[in-house]
Design an enzyme around this catalytic site. Structure first.
Site, PDB file in Angstrom:
ATOM      1  N   TYR A  52      19.712  -3.264  69.325  1.00 12.13           N
ATOM      2  CA  TYR A  52      19.258  -2.469  68.189  1.00 12.13           C
ATOM      3  C   TYR A  52      19.992  -2.856  66.911  1.00 12.13           C
ATOM      4  O   TYR A  52      21.205  -3.007  66.883  1.00 12.13           O
ATOM      5  CB  TYR A  52      19.495  -0.964  68.453  1.00 12.13           C
ATOM      6  CG  TYR A  52      19.194  -0.109  67.236  1.00 12.13           C
ATOM      7  CD1 TYR A  52      17.879   0.119  66.849  1.00 12.13           C
ATOM      8  CD2 TYR A  52      20.215   0.430  66.460  1.00 12.13           C
ATOM      9  CE1 TYR A  52      17.590   0.875  65.723  1.00 12.13           C
ATOM     10  CE2 TYR A  52      19.932   1.182  65.337  1.00 12.13           C
ATOM     11  CZ  TYR A  52      18.621   1.401  64.970  1.00 12.13           C
ATOM     12  OH  TYR A  52      18.338   2.135  63.843  1.00 12.13           O
ATOM     13  N   HIS A  82      15.560   1.385  51.794  1.00  4.51           N
ATOM     14  CA  HIS A  82      16.330   2.612  51.962  1.00  4.51           C
ATOM     15  C   HIS A  82      16.999   3.071  50.663  1.00  4.51           C
ATOM     16  O   HIS A  82      17.541   4.185  50.609  1.00  4.51           O
ATOM     17  CB  HIS A  82      17.407   2.425  53.039  1.00  4.51           C
ATOM     18  CG  HIS A  82      16.854   2.430  54.435  1.00  4.51           C
ATOM     19  ND1 HIS A  82      15.703   1.755  54.790  1.00  4.51           N
ATOM     20  CD2 HIS A  82      17.290   3.025  55.582  1.00  4.51           C
ATOM     21  CE1 HIS A  82      15.464   1.929  56.077  1.00  4.51           C
ATOM     22  NE2 HIS A  82      16.409   2.701  56.580  1.00  4.51           N
ATOM     23  N   ASN A 194      24.945   2.525  57.614  1.00  2.00           N
ATOM     24  CA  ASN A 194      25.057   3.501  58.694  1.00  2.00           C
ATOM     25  C   ASN A 194      26.464   4.080  58.677  1.00  2.00           C
ATOM     26  O   ASN A 194      27.385   3.518  59.271  1.00  2.00           O
ATOM     27  CB  ASN A 194      24.801   2.798  60.028  1.00  2.00           C
ATOM     28  CG  ASN A 194      23.736   3.484  60.855  1.00  2.00           C
ATOM     29  OD1 ASN A 194      23.557   3.158  62.008  1.00  2.00           O
ATOM     30  ND2 ASN A 194      23.016   4.434  60.295  1.00  2.00           N
ATOM     31  N   TYR A 277      44.170  45.228  45.165  1.00  3.24           N
ATOM     32  CA  TYR A 277      44.170  44.111  46.110  1.00  3.24           C
ATOM     33  C   TYR A 277      44.227  42.750  45.420  1.00  3.24           C
ATOM     34  O   TYR A 277      44.823  41.809  45.938  1.00  3.24           O
ATOM     35  CB  TYR A 277      42.914  44.150  46.977  1.00  3.24           C
ATOM     36  CG  TYR A 277      42.848  45.286  47.974  1.00  3.24           C
ATOM     37  CD1 TYR A 277      43.877  46.208  48.128  1.00  3.24           C
ATOM     38  CD2 TYR A 277      41.717  45.435  48.788  1.00  3.24           C
ATOM     39  CE1 TYR A 277      43.804  47.236  49.035  1.00  3.24           C
ATOM     40  CE2 TYR A 277      41.634  46.467  49.708  1.00  3.24           C
ATOM     41  CZ  TYR A 277      42.673  47.368  49.832  1.00  3.24           C
ATOM     42  OH  TYR A 277      42.578  48.386  50.734  1.00  3.24           O
ATOM     43  N   ARG A 280      47.960  42.471  44.790  1.00  2.00           N
ATOM     44  CA  ARG A 280      48.815  42.666  45.961  1.00  2.00           C
ATOM     45  C   ARG A 280      48.520  41.661  47.076  1.00  2.00           C
ATOM     46  O   ARG A 280      49.409  41.273  47.834  1.00  2.00           O
ATOM     47  CB  ARG A 280      48.599  44.089  46.481  1.00  2.00           C
ATOM     48  CG  ARG A 280      49.653  44.557  47.429  1.00  2.00           C
ATOM     49  CD  ARG A 280      49.340  45.845  48.149  1.00  2.00           C
ATOM     50  NE  ARG A 280      48.371  46.726  47.533  1.00  2.00           N
ATOM     51  CZ  ARG A 280      47.701  47.667  48.199  1.00  2.00           C
ATOM     52  NH1 ARG A 280      47.903  47.814  49.499  1.00  2.00           N
ATOM     53  NH2 ARG A 280      46.837  48.447  47.588  1.00  2.00           N
ATOM     54  N   PHE A 326      27.453   8.091  63.250  1.00  2.00           N
ATOM     55  CA  PHE A 326      26.987   8.262  61.875  1.00  2.00           C
ATOM     56  C   PHE A 326      26.647   9.713  61.548  1.00  2.00           C
ATOM     57  O   PHE A 326      26.382  10.059  60.399  1.00  2.00           O
ATOM     58  CB  PHE A 326      25.718   7.421  61.642  1.00  2.00           C
ATOM     59  CG  PHE A 326      24.671   7.640  62.704  1.00  2.00           C
ATOM     60  CD1 PHE A 326      23.966   8.830  62.782  1.00  2.00           C
ATOM     61  CD2 PHE A 326      24.411   6.655  63.642  1.00  2.00           C
ATOM     62  CE1 PHE A 326      23.021   9.044  63.772  1.00  2.00           C
ATOM     63  CE2 PHE A 326      23.462   6.865  64.640  1.00  2.00           C
ATOM     64  CZ  PHE A 326      22.765   8.062  64.702  1.00  2.00           C
ATOM     65  N   GLU A 411      14.911  10.817  64.805  1.00  2.00           N
ATOM     66  CA  GLU A 411      16.164  11.348  64.272  1.00  2.00           C
ATOM     67  C   GLU A 411      15.924  12.830  63.994  1.00  2.00           C
ATOM     68  O   GLU A 411      15.618  13.242  62.881  1.00  2.00           O
ATOM     69  CB  GLU A 411      16.555  10.550  63.030  1.00  2.00           C
ATOM     70  CG  GLU A 411      16.789   9.086  63.404  1.00  2.00           C
ATOM     71  CD  GLU A 411      16.819   8.126  62.225  1.00  2.00           C
ATOM     72  OE1 GLU A 411      16.726   8.591  61.068  1.00  2.00           O
ATOM     73  OE2 GLU A 411      16.927   6.910  62.459  1.00  2.00           O
TER      74      GLU A 411
END
Length: 493
Positions: A52, A82, A194, A277, A280, A326, A411
């Site tokens: 792959y 991409h 990746n 608060y 404090r 990834f 995915e």
């Protein structure tokens, strides 16, 4: 000069490279690992083993075999297709961190790139050539594919870079800097994109800024305590120790150190039995933020030295495994945790601002106005702080709880960690502005009480700030004061 090994990079070293422009060099032993890993990829291509990302398509196309003559074009096609990020670019400092982190990951020797790839990345760092990388478009799994593709474009002479405050074509700047564009070979495009380096780079810069404002929130709140004649007993070490959180103990100790010689703080029972608060509980609330930041720092340092691409090459190529390093879930959680923790510094700061300006809560002039009624003073500064705090509540919604399937459901679970890191950056800027408003109000309050009675350390800050933000003697455009102090906080301790 910092030596990169792939395994020893610290956040402090990243700070020096990104903020101080320190140069880097590659460890000889790490380059040997890169060469060995590359030789394994070349054997796989030569022997026509189907692996792959080397001789197959990507994502849903993983079952498509690529001919040997198309292995190199496959990588360039990957980067171009991409590179579809949108929106404003990441800050230039984040782009620089992204190059550094991607380089460090490749130096681990599990990615199969040629030495020329890591050497060129190192040149980009040392010659300060920073890609223009759009912030939006990453799902935070399969790596930060879109952002890292824009980074990778620059390596092949395409895309854009920052150049002295301008955006220029990468090819022109590479020519000027005598950086030779590379021609991607088998697996190299995939190895470059990746990974989690966009969310991690943004995360590291976020952490470094968040750490600074967390410290700043302490001396600013110390000035507020003086302006309100707060009770110092709440920071007594015994109270902190019986609870046991180290961060709470440390915050209280720093608060005592900041206020140790103050004549404006009071003791329990002198003016009131106890404070609200927001005064404090500073050690408890700020300390909890430090707990979260410690967690975030640990995760970022692990990720900065992690192999996060796919597939990874082991045993000189005998073992090539497709996995999921990834996936950005660890950093996604860390960024969401950071968002909530840092936003809380603004939440409690805004409540202290309210106590400084509200005449029903202190004996200070209403809204710290020099002429209440005619002059509004700090009235609307509290509005602005409240608005920022409210905005933070929407930004602090965790990005990591969302997932949308991609690549035809191959995915099918993603982290959205890059969205989390971007929102964390926005929250940090909002918090800084809220602290700037508290600072303006606290300065006015301590002037009313008497600067000469302040603790020496808070008085030193007061003098520094008054050198560029004057006392409120009449209404003016306070937006400018907020901006000046916010910018000062960004570059000072």
């Amino acid at each position: 000069m910092i030596e990169l090994t792939g395994s020893t990079l610290t956040l402090e070293q990243i700070r020096r490279v990104c903020y101080e422009m320190e140069t880097i060099q590659i460890a000889r032993s790490s380059m040997e690992k890169v060469r060995s890993s590359r030789a394994a990829v070349e054997r796989i291509v030569k022997e026509k083993k189907e692996v792959y990302g080397i001789n197959t398509g990507f994502g849903k196309f993983s079952d498509v075999t690529i001919a040997e003559e198309d292995v190199a074009p496959l990588q360039l096609n990957l980067i171009r297709s991409h590179a579809c990020g949108v929106g404003e670019p990441f800050p230039e400092i984040v782009s620089r961190a992204m190059i550094l982190l991607r380089l460090n990951a490749l130096l681990k020797g599990f990615s199969g790139v040629r030495p020329i790839v890591v050497e060129t990345l190192a040149e980009l760092v040392n010659k300060q050539v920073h890609p223009v990388i759009p912030q939006q478009g990453s799902l935070g799994a399969s790596g930060d594919l879109a952002p890292l593709s824009h980074l990778a474009l620059v390596l092949v002479g395409e895309g854009e870079v920052f150049d002295k405050g301008q955006i220029c074509a990468a090819g022109e700047v590479l020519t000027r800097e005598e950086i030779e564009p590379i021609v991607l070979q088998a697996k190299e495009g995939l190895a470059l994109i990746n990974g989690t380096q966009a969310m991690t780079a943004m995360g590291v810069i976020n952490y470094l800024e968040a750490e600074k404002i967390a410290y700043q929130s302490e001396w600013i709140s110390a000035m507020t305590l003086e302006g309100l004649e707060g009770i110092i007993d709440a920071f007594h070490p015994a109270i902190q120790e019986v609870r046991g959180y180290p961060q709470q103990i440390e915050v209280a100790a720093r608060m005592r150190g900041l206020l140790q010689d103050s004549q404006l703080t009071t003791r329990q029972g002198e003016k009131r039995v106890q404070d609200a608060y927001s005064l404090r509980c500073i050690p408890q609330v700020h300390g909890a933020t430090w707990q979260a930041l410690d967690y975030v720092k640990e995760k970022l340092e692990i990720e900065a030295n992690a192999a996060t691409d796919n597939p990874l090459i082991f045993d000189d190529g005998e073992t090539v495994i497709s996995g999921g390093n990834f996936h950005g879930q660890p950093i996604a959680f860390a960024m969401d945790f950071m968002k909530i923790a840092v936003a809380e510094l603004a939440n409690i700061s805004e409540r202290r601002i309210e106590r400084l300006v509200n005449p029903q809560l202190s004996d200070l002039p209403p809204f710290l106005s020099p002429e209440p009624g005619l002059q509004s003073g700090a009235m609307i500064m509290q509005y602005a702080a409240a608005s920022l705090v409210s905005e933070n509540k929407t930004l602090a919604h965790p990005a990591s709880v969302d997932s949308i399937p991609s690549s035809a459901n191959q995915e099918d679970h993603v982290s959205m960690g890059t969205i989390g890191s971007r929102h964390a950056s926005m929250i940090i800027q909002n918090v800084r502005n809220v602290l700037a408003i508290e600072c303006i109000c606290a300065l006015q309050a301590v002037e009313f009480r008497g600067i000469d009675k302040m603790a020496s350390r808070t008085r030193e800050k007061c003098v520094q700030l008054r050198s560029f933000v004057p006392s409120i003697t009449e209404d003016r455009i306070f937006s400018q004061d907020i901006k000046q102090i916010s910018e000062w906080l960004k570059v000072n301790s």
